[in-house]
Design an enzyme around this catalytic site. Structure first.
Site, PDB file in Angstrom:
ATOM      1  N   CYS A  71     -23.525 -17.790  -7.658  1.00 11.79           N
ATOM      2  CA  CYS A  71     -23.393 -18.418  -8.977  1.00 11.79           C
ATOM      3  C   CYS A  71     -22.065 -18.118  -9.654  1.00 11.79           C
ATOM      4  O   CYS A  71     -21.755 -18.719 -10.690  1.00 11.79           O
ATOM      5  CB  CYS A  71     -24.543 -17.991  -9.877  1.00 11.79           C
ATOM      6  SG  CYS A  71     -24.531 -16.235 -10.335  1.00 11.79           S
ATOM      7  N   ASP A  99      -5.702  -1.613  -6.254  1.00  7.82           N
ATOM      8  CA  ASP A  99      -6.146  -0.364  -6.872  1.00  7.82           C
ATOM      9  C   ASP A  99      -5.946  -0.305  -8.380  1.00  7.82           C
ATOM     10  O   ASP A  99      -6.482   0.584  -9.045  1.00  7.82           O
ATOM     11  CB  ASP A  99      -5.456   0.838  -6.209  1.00  7.82           C
ATOM     12  CG  ASP A  99      -3.932   0.698  -6.158  1.00  7.82           C
ATOM     13  OD1 ASP A  99      -3.332   0.212  -7.135  1.00  7.82           O
ATOM     14  OD2 ASP A  99      -3.338   1.079  -5.121  1.00  7.82           O
ATOM     15  N   ALA A 155       0.806  -1.220   0.000  1.00 11.22           N
ATOM     16  CA  ALA A 155       0.000   0.000   0.000  1.00 11.22           C
ATOM     17  C   ALA A 155       0.836   1.265   0.000  1.00 11.22           C
ATOM     18  O   ALA A 155       0.403   2.309  -0.489  1.00 11.22           O
ATOM     19  CB  ALA A 155      -0.932  -0.007   1.206  1.00 11.22           C
ATOM     20  N   CYS A 183     -26.799 -10.079  -6.708  1.00  9.18           N
ATOM     21  CA  CYS A 183     -26.624 -10.578  -8.068  1.00  9.18           C
ATOM     22  C   CYS A 183     -27.946 -10.521  -8.830  1.00  9.18           C
ATOM     23  O   CYS A 183     -28.981 -10.986  -8.327  1.00  9.18           O
ATOM     24  CB  CYS A 183     -26.099 -12.011  -8.007  1.00  9.18           C
ATOM     25  SG  CYS A 183     -25.914 -12.808  -9.634  1.00  9.18           S
ATOM     26  N   HIS A 223      -3.759 -10.019  -4.082  1.00  9.10           N
ATOM     27  CA  HIS A 223      -4.991  -9.885  -3.310  1.00  9.10           C
ATOM     28  C   HIS A 223      -6.174  -9.480  -4.176  1.00  9.10           C
ATOM     29  O   HIS A 223      -7.179  -8.974  -3.660  1.00  9.10           O
ATOM     30  CB  HIS A 223      -4.788  -8.884  -2.178  1.00  9.10           C
ATOM     31  CG  HIS A 223      -3.763  -9.333  -1.176  1.00  9.10           C
ATOM     32  ND1 HIS A 223      -3.152  -8.474  -0.270  1.00  9.10           N
ATOM     33  CD2 HIS A 223      -3.228 -10.553  -0.938  1.00  9.10           C
ATOM     34  CE1 HIS A 223      -2.298  -9.157   0.471  1.00  9.10           C
ATOM     35  NE2 HIS A 223      -2.312 -10.406   0.079  1.00  9.10           N
ATOM     36  N   GLN A 231       0.401  -6.426  -3.634  1.00  5.10           N
ATOM     37  CA  GLN A 231      -0.651  -6.654  -2.646  1.00  5.10           C
ATOM     38  C   GLN A 231      -1.783  -5.650  -2.816  1.00  5.10           C
ATOM     39  O   GLN A 231      -2.820  -5.786  -2.173  1.00  5.10           O
ATOM     40  CB  GLN A 231      -0.072  -6.538  -1.235  1.00  5.10           C
ATOM     41  CG  GLN A 231       0.987  -7.581  -0.906  1.00  5.10           C
ATOM     42  CD  GLN A 231       1.645  -7.312   0.429  1.00  5.10           C
ATOM     43  OE1 GLN A 231       2.640  -6.608   0.495  1.00  5.10           O
ATOM     44  NE2 GLN A 231       1.091  -7.852   1.503  1.00  5.10           N
ATOM     45  N   CYS A 273     -28.927 -14.491  -9.788  1.00  2.91           N
ATOM     46  CA  CYS A 273     -29.423 -15.481  -8.828  1.00  2.91           C
ATOM     47  C   CYS A 273     -29.819 -14.890  -7.482  1.00  2.91           C
ATOM     48  O   CYS A 273     -30.317 -15.613  -6.613  1.00  2.91           O
ATOM     49  CB  CYS A 273     -28.379 -16.586  -8.620  1.00  2.91           C
ATOM     50  SG  CYS A 273     -26.955 -16.058  -7.623  1.00  2.91           S
ATOM     51  N   ILE A 323       8.336   6.917  -0.946  1.00  2.00           N
ATOM     52  CA  ILE A 323       8.614   5.978  -2.034  1.00  2.00           C
ATOM     53  C   ILE A 323       8.583   6.665  -3.392  1.00  2.00           C
ATOM     54  O   ILE A 323       9.415   6.381  -4.260  1.00  2.00           O
ATOM     55  CB  ILE A 323       7.610   4.810  -1.979  1.00  2.00           C
ATOM     56  CG1 ILE A 323       7.910   3.960  -0.741  1.00  2.00           C
ATOM     57  CG2 ILE A 323       7.670   3.957  -3.230  1.00  2.00           C
ATOM     58  CD1 ILE A 323       6.838   2.978  -0.392  1.00  2.00           C
ATOM     59  N   ASN A 358      10.758   1.359   2.177  1.00  2.00           N
ATOM     60  CA  ASN A 358       9.502   1.518   2.911  1.00  2.00           C
ATOM     61  C   ASN A 358       9.608   2.711   3.857  1.00  2.00           C
ATOM     62  O   ASN A 358      10.707   3.117   4.243  1.00  2.00           O
ATOM     63  CB  ASN A 358       9.193   0.236   3.706  1.00  2.00           C
ATOM     64  CG  ASN A 358       7.740   0.166   4.133  1.00  2.00           C
ATOM     65  OD1 ASN A 358       6.836   0.487   3.363  1.00  2.00           O
ATOM     66  ND2 ASN A 358       7.491  -0.236   5.372  1.00  2.00           N
TER      67      ASN A 358
END
Length: 268
Positions: free
Chosen positions: A150, A122, A40, A172, A139, A119, A175, A256, A238
């Site tokens: 379904c 976005d 992130a 949905c 992820h 990870q 279904c 970063i 990091n």
């Protein structure tokens, strides 16, 4: 005849350790197959807050973590309503790739990016121009939805349009089952093919660059020691300390979007 001792007998001073940023740049310069793992932290400068940092979403509101827990999401309508409200107002929709994302695109264009494991959900790596062939979304992605009943899927934008018209918990249309984003929630199994691709990339690299990840969530975090045991150099970039700083060859801390372009500028 004995050699003449030209010293004063005092021990030689220890050489100064190489500056972390210079060492990281040197390791990346020498990398022919660089596997990158992003978390992130690479997207915070695009306006997307992280989850566990000092100002993270879950740090400020621990209850919000329930919306990312599968059991809570499936059994509690209130959690789903909150999740849909959060999706509707997510900063992801207005976010744009920053210099960190674009620096990794440059690495790909040099032909030395083995894989880009992320990870993040976005989609900013793809928006920056990174090839879907090299991006492995560990992820999942919040840009799609899938029915838990379904399996029917579709774009998140269509589901959010229904929320805007008053459906607080859209189901949905095929279904009537529960709709969920195509992200991987806590308690949900990762796609085995995604895990396989990530492990192969960690085993088949000479440098693993971990960027913006707290390295606390497995199996993503486990890729770092896996690459280390396979002989890869480990570079961690990091804003905060991580559990794997001690095994890394170079650790660089800071913004970063500022650091990554500078570290990769010397490459190629």
């Amino acid at each position: 005849m004995a050699a003449t001792d030209l010293t004063d007998g005092s021990p030689e001073p220890e050489p100064e350790p190489e500056h972390a940023a210079a060492l990281a740049a040197r390791l990346l310069t020498g990398g022919r197959r660089v596997t990158v793992l992003t978390g992130a932290g690479i997207s915070t400068d695009s306006g997307i807050p992280d989850f566990r940092g000092p100002n993270g979403v879950w740090t400020r509101n621990p209850r919000a973590e329930r919306t990312s827990t599968l059991a809570d999401y499936l059994t509690d309508e209130r959690v789903r309503v909150e999740a849909w409200r959060n999706r509707l107002t997510s900063p992801v929709w207005d976010a744009r790739p920053n210099r960190g994302h674009r620096a990794l695109l440059d690495l790909e264009r040099q032909g030395r990016l083995r894989a880009l494991l992320t990870q993040n959900v976005d989609g900013l790596h793809q928006q920056a121009g990174s090839s879907p062939a090299v991006v492995v979304e560990l992820h999942g992605s919040m840009r799609g939805v899938r029915c838990r009943g379904c399996g029917a899927g579709g774009p998140m934008t269509a589901a959010l349009d229904r929320v805007r018209t008053g459906e607080v918990d859209p189901h949905c249309t095929d279904c009537g089952g529960i709709l969920k984003s195509t992200t991987v929630s806590f308690g949900e199994r990762l796609d085995p093919d995604v895990v396989r691709r990530a492990r192969e990339a960690a085993l088949d690299c000479d440098v693993l660059l971990a960027v913006g990840s707290t390295l606390t969530v497995k199996p993503a975090a486990a890729l770092v020691p896996l690459a280390k045991r396979s002989g890869a150099a480990i570079v961690i970039v990091n804003g905060e300390a991580t559990p794997y700083d001690a095994v890394a060859d170079a650790v660089v801390r800071g913004s970063i979007s500022d650091l990554l372009p500078r570290l990769l500028a010397t490459v190629g």
